[in-house]
Design a protein around this motif. Structure first.
Motif, PDB file in Angstrom:
ATOM      1  N   SER A  61       0.827  -1.207   0.000  1.00 20.39           N
ATOM      2  CA  SER A  61       0.000   0.000   0.000  1.00 20.39           C
ATOM      3  C   SER A  61       0.859   1.252   0.000  1.00 20.39           C
ATOM      4  N   ILE A  62       1.925   1.239   0.817  1.00 21.23           N
ATOM      5  CA  ILE A  62       2.825   2.392   0.837  1.00 21.23           C
ATOM      6  C   ILE A  62       3.465   2.595  -0.533  1.00 21.23           C
ATOM      7  N   GLU A  63       3.877   1.509  -1.151  1.00 20.87           N
ATOM      8  CA  GLU A  63       4.504   1.593  -2.478  1.00 20.87           C
ATOM      9  C   GLU A  63       3.542   2.188  -3.505  1.00 20.87           C
ATOM     10  N   ASP A  66      11.616  14.678   3.630  1.00 17.60           N
ATOM     11  CA  ASP A  66      12.449  14.767   4.830  1.00 17.60           C
ATOM     12  C   ASP A  66      11.766  15.639   5.888  1.00 17.60           C
ATOM     13  N   LEU A  67      11.041  16.669   5.421  1.00 21.42           N
ATOM     14  CA  LEU A  67      10.264  17.480   6.363  1.00 21.42           C
ATOM     15  C   LEU A  67       9.177  16.648   7.034  1.00 21.42           C
ATOM     16  N   LEU A  68       8.576  15.711   6.266  1.00 21.76           N
ATOM     17  CA  LEU A  68       7.576  14.815   6.843  1.00 21.76           C
ATOM     18  C   LEU A  68       8.227  13.907   7.883  1.00 21.76           C
ATOM     19  N   ARG A  69       9.423  13.441   7.589  1.00 21.03           N
ATOM     20  CA  ARG A  69      10.169  12.602   8.534  1.00 21.03           C
ATOM     21  C   ARG A  69      10.421  13.386   9.851  1.00 21.03           C
ATOM     22  N   GLN A  70      10.875  14.641   9.710  1.00 18.28           N
ATOM     23  CA  GLN A  70      11.140  15.461  10.889  1.00 18.28           C
ATOM     24  C   GLN A  70       9.882  15.682  11.713  1.00 18.28           C
ATOM     25  N   MET A  71       8.748  15.890  10.997  1.00 17.96           N
ATOM     26  CA  MET A  71       7.481  16.099  11.685  1.00 17.96           C
ATOM     27  C   MET A  71       7.103  14.868  12.500  1.00 17.96           C
ATOM     28  N   LEU A  72       7.287  13.690  11.930  1.00 20.82           N
ATOM     29  CA  LEU A  72       6.945  12.450  12.631  1.00 20.82           C
ATOM     30  C   LEU A  72       7.919  12.167  13.775  1.00 20.82           C
ATOM     31  N   ARG A  86      12.208   2.108  18.614  1.00 26.83           N
ATOM     32  CA  ARG A  86      11.504   1.224  17.663  1.00 26.83           C
ATOM     33  C   ARG A  86      10.589   2.032  16.745  1.00 26.83           C
ATOM     34  N   ALA A  87       9.892   3.000  17.310  1.00 18.68           N
ATOM     35  CA  ALA A  87       9.017   3.859  16.503  1.00 18.68           C
ATOM     36  C   ALA A  87       9.828   4.658  15.485  1.00 18.68           C
ATOM     37  N   ARG A  88      10.999   5.174  15.975  1.00 15.51           N
ATOM     38  CA  ARG A  88      11.869   5.906  15.042  1.00 15.51           C
ATOM     39  C   ARG A  88      12.305   4.994  13.879  1.00 15.51           C
ATOM     40  N   HIS A  89      12.613   3.750  14.217  1.00 13.11           N
ATOM     41  CA  HIS A  89      13.042   2.799  13.188  1.00 13.11           C
ATOM     42  C   HIS A  89      11.953   2.601  12.133  1.00 13.11           C
ATOM     43  N   PHE A  90      10.695   2.378  12.567  1.00 15.31           N
ATOM     44  CA  PHE A  90       9.603   2.151  11.610  1.00 15.31           C
ATOM     45  C   PHE A  90       9.344   3.393  10.760  1.00 15.31           C
ATOM     46  N   VAL A  91       9.331   4.554  11.419  1.00 17.01           N
ATOM     47  CA  VAL A  91       9.090   5.797  10.676  1.00 17.01           C
ATOM     48  C   VAL A  91      10.213   6.037   9.673  1.00 17.01           C
ATOM     49  N   ASP A  92      11.452   5.847  10.119  1.00 11.27           N
ATOM     50  CA  ASP A  92      12.591   6.073   9.228  1.00 11.27           C
ATOM     51  C   ASP A  92      12.565   5.124   8.032  1.00 11.27           C
ATOM     52  N   GLU A  93      12.266   3.839   8.310  1.00 14.77           N
ATOM     53  CA  GLU A  93      12.189   2.856   7.231  1.00 14.77           C
ATOM     54  C   GLU A  93      11.063   3.195   6.262  1.00 14.77           C
ATOM     55  N   ALA A  94       9.917   3.577   6.819  1.00 12.24           N
ATOM     56  CA  ALA A  94       8.755   3.877   5.967  1.00 12.24           C
ATOM     57  C   ALA A  94       9.015   5.099   5.080  1.00 12.24           C
ATOM     58  N   SER A 115      11.919   6.377   4.236  1.00 11.98           N
ATOM     59  CA  SER A 115      12.992   6.053   3.275  1.00 11.98           C
ATOM     60  C   SER A 115      12.422   5.270   2.091  1.00 11.98           C
ATOM     61  N   PHE A 116      11.513   4.337   2.402  1.00 10.72           N
ATOM     62  CA  PHE A 116      10.899   3.543   1.338  1.00 10.72           C
ATOM     63  C   PHE A 116      10.029   4.421   0.433  1.00 10.72           C
ATOM     64  N   VAL A 117       9.266   5.347   1.064  1.00 11.49           N
ATOM     65  CA  VAL A 117       8.449   6.280   0.282  1.00 11.49           C
ATOM     66  C   VAL A 117       9.337   7.146  -0.603  1.00 11.49           C
ATOM     67  N   THR A 118      10.443   7.638  -0.030  1.00 10.34           N
ATOM     68  CA  THR A 118      11.360   8.503  -0.795  1.00 10.34           C
ATOM     69  C   THR A 118      11.960   7.747  -1.972  1.00 10.34           C
ATOM     70  N   PHE A 119      12.469   6.545  -1.701  1.00 11.66           N
ATOM     71  CA  PHE A 119      13.072   5.734  -2.765  1.00 11.66           C
ATOM     72  C   PHE A 119      12.055   5.437  -3.869  1.00 11.66           C
ATOM     73  N   THR A 120      10.854   5.011  -3.470  1.00 11.99           N
ATOM     74  CA  THR A 120       9.828   4.651  -4.460  1.00 11.99           C
ATOM     75  C   THR A 120       9.394   5.862  -5.269  1.00 11.99           C
ATOM     76  N   SER A 121       9.245   7.016  -4.600  1.00  9.87           N
ATOM     77  CA  SER A 121       8.832   8.240  -5.302  1.00  9.87           C
ATOM     78  C   SER A 121       9.895   8.682  -6.302  1.00  9.87           C
ATOM     79  N   ILE A 122      11.157   8.626  -5.863  1.00  5.97           N
ATOM     80  CA  ILE A 122      12.260   9.011  -6.767  1.00  5.97           C
ATOM     81  C   ILE A 122      12.309   8.072  -7.968  1.00  5.97           C
TER      82      ILE A 122
END
Length: 404
Positions: free
Chosen positions: A73-75, A100-106, A127-135, A137-144
């Motif tokens: 779904s994220i992809e 990255d601004l969205l990442r900072q907000m979260l 753990r929450a930081r890990h999930f947010v960071d992974e998510a 990063s995945f959104v950024t990679f997929t969007s790019i």
């Protein structure tokens, strides 16, 4: 079995409740960021696009503590986000910056929640930081990746257009070259024929002046030359009219048998005068057709006239036949000089004719036929053998569309 209602799920619920507020704060940060110039041109809806859906999937990942389940779904949403940003004119660095601004907000939301909820320990925070960071990063990679795909597709599209435009330009250049050569050929041929005409006409006048007793023979020679020159001029005028006709093709329904009878009556005297026999036949299955009557008449007259010109003995055949349910064909055949195999490639070019000096005309008859066949969607075929005659067969649609 559902996981216990623990600190991570509490945070996910809190994030879900604050999703609208977080989205608006993120959009304000994007609008205020001087490095994101393209965002100023977007509306509220255009900027937010798939971000609320991405936030919802991040909440689900935090709740289940499993990013793999929501990754499809994220992809999907990240691809749409990248595609939209490409259409909106974002650069890749701007896309990375806003995510990255969205990442900072979260990350700020994680800190705020941890401060107000002692049960949310440092371990949960990490753990929450890990999930947010992974998510993110995945959104950024997929969007790019989607932006790159769209860019490559656009480049391929532009390249294809350029290649087609270049091909069309080359064809037009070739056409211009051929047209130039054709016009030069016309000029050379007309000048040659005019010079011959003037030379012979001058000889006739000198004969009259020097030998009055030969006046009758001189006048006959001059009259023949004038008749040949009239034929040349008539063909040139006819060809220029055919090539210069840019008006919409007028078609109408008419009785093909009436046209056939008219053509037979028009050609019979000239064919009889040469001692030839006209063999003609009309298919009774043919009745009404829809086409341009005048242009069909022109085609038939040019072929019949040509056949009579190049036939010294024997016959000229003229037929109109049905050809299947949607077509009919016009056939003109003769027992004349024929066309050698080496000359058949150039037979439809301007000023090409059988190598006979006693045949009047400019050699434009078949060039006119070719152009008119193109206009009327006629499929032209011919067979010829030197010394054994020529057969032309043209297949036309029974009903030519008005928009053709």
């Amino acid at each position: 079995m559902a996981k216990p209602y623990g600190p991570m799920r509490l945070f996910a619920d809190a994030l879900r409740r604050e999703r609208v507020n977080l989205t608006e704060r993120w959009m304000k940060a994007v609008f205020d960021d001087a490095e994101l110039s393209e965002s100023d041109r977007l509306t509220y809806e255009q900027l937010s696009d798939h971000v609320p859906a991405i936030l919802e999937e991040i909440c689900s990942a935090l709740e289940e503590q499993d990013l793999d389940q929501v990754e499809p779904s994220i992809e999907r949403n990240a691809k749409q986000h990248g595609k939209l940003r490409f259409k909106q004119g974002y650069r890749i660095d701007e896309l990375v910056r806003e995510l990255d601004l969205l990442r900072q907000m979260l990350m700020g939301a994680i800190v705020g929640f941890a401060e107000g909820h002692p049960v949310f320990t440092r371990r949960h925070e990490e753990r929450a930081r890990h999930f947010v960071d992974e998510a993110i990063s995945f959104v950024t990679f997929t969007s790019i990746r989607e932006v790159m795909t769209e860019r490559d597709r656009k480049i391929d599209e532009y390249t294809g257009r350029l290649e087609r435009a270049n091909h069309e330009l080359m064809l037009k250049q070739k056409l211009v070259g051929e047209l130039y050569e054709s016009r030069m050929q016309i000029t050379r041929s007309v000048v040659h024929d005019l010079r011959n005409f003037l030379n012979v006409f001058s000889m006739a006048l000198q004969m009259i002046a020097r030998a009055p007793a030969k006046t009758e023979a001189a006048l006959a020679l001059a009259n023949r030359q004038a008749a040949d020159m009239k034929t040349l001029v008539d063909e040139l005028v006819e060809y220029s009219v055919v090539l210069g006709d840019t008006s919409a093709l007028a078609v109408q329904a008419f009785d093909l048998r009436a046209l056939f009878d008219e053509l037979v009556a028009a050609c019979q005297p000239a064919i009889d005068a040469k001692g030839l026999r006209l063999v003609h036949g009309f298919d009774p299955g043919l009745t009404m057709v829809t086409s341009n009557r005048l242009k069909l008449k022109q085609i038939a007259l040019n072929l019949l006239t040509n056949a009579a010109k190049y036939t010294k003995a024997g016959e000229v055949e003229f037929q109109m036949r049905a050809r299947g349910d949607a077509h009919w064909c016009l056939l003109v055949s003769d027992t004349g000089v024929g066309i050698g195999a080496a000359d058949q490639e150039r037979v439809f070019r301007e000023f090409e004719r059988a190598n006979q000096d006693d045949v009047p005309g400019a050699g434009l008859g078949l060039a006119i036929v070719r152009e008119l066949c193109r206009v009327l969607h006629g499929e032209l075929r011919f067979a010829s053998h030197e010394g054994a005659g020529t057969t032309f067969e043209i297949t036309f649609p029974l009903h030519l569309d008005h928009d053709s």
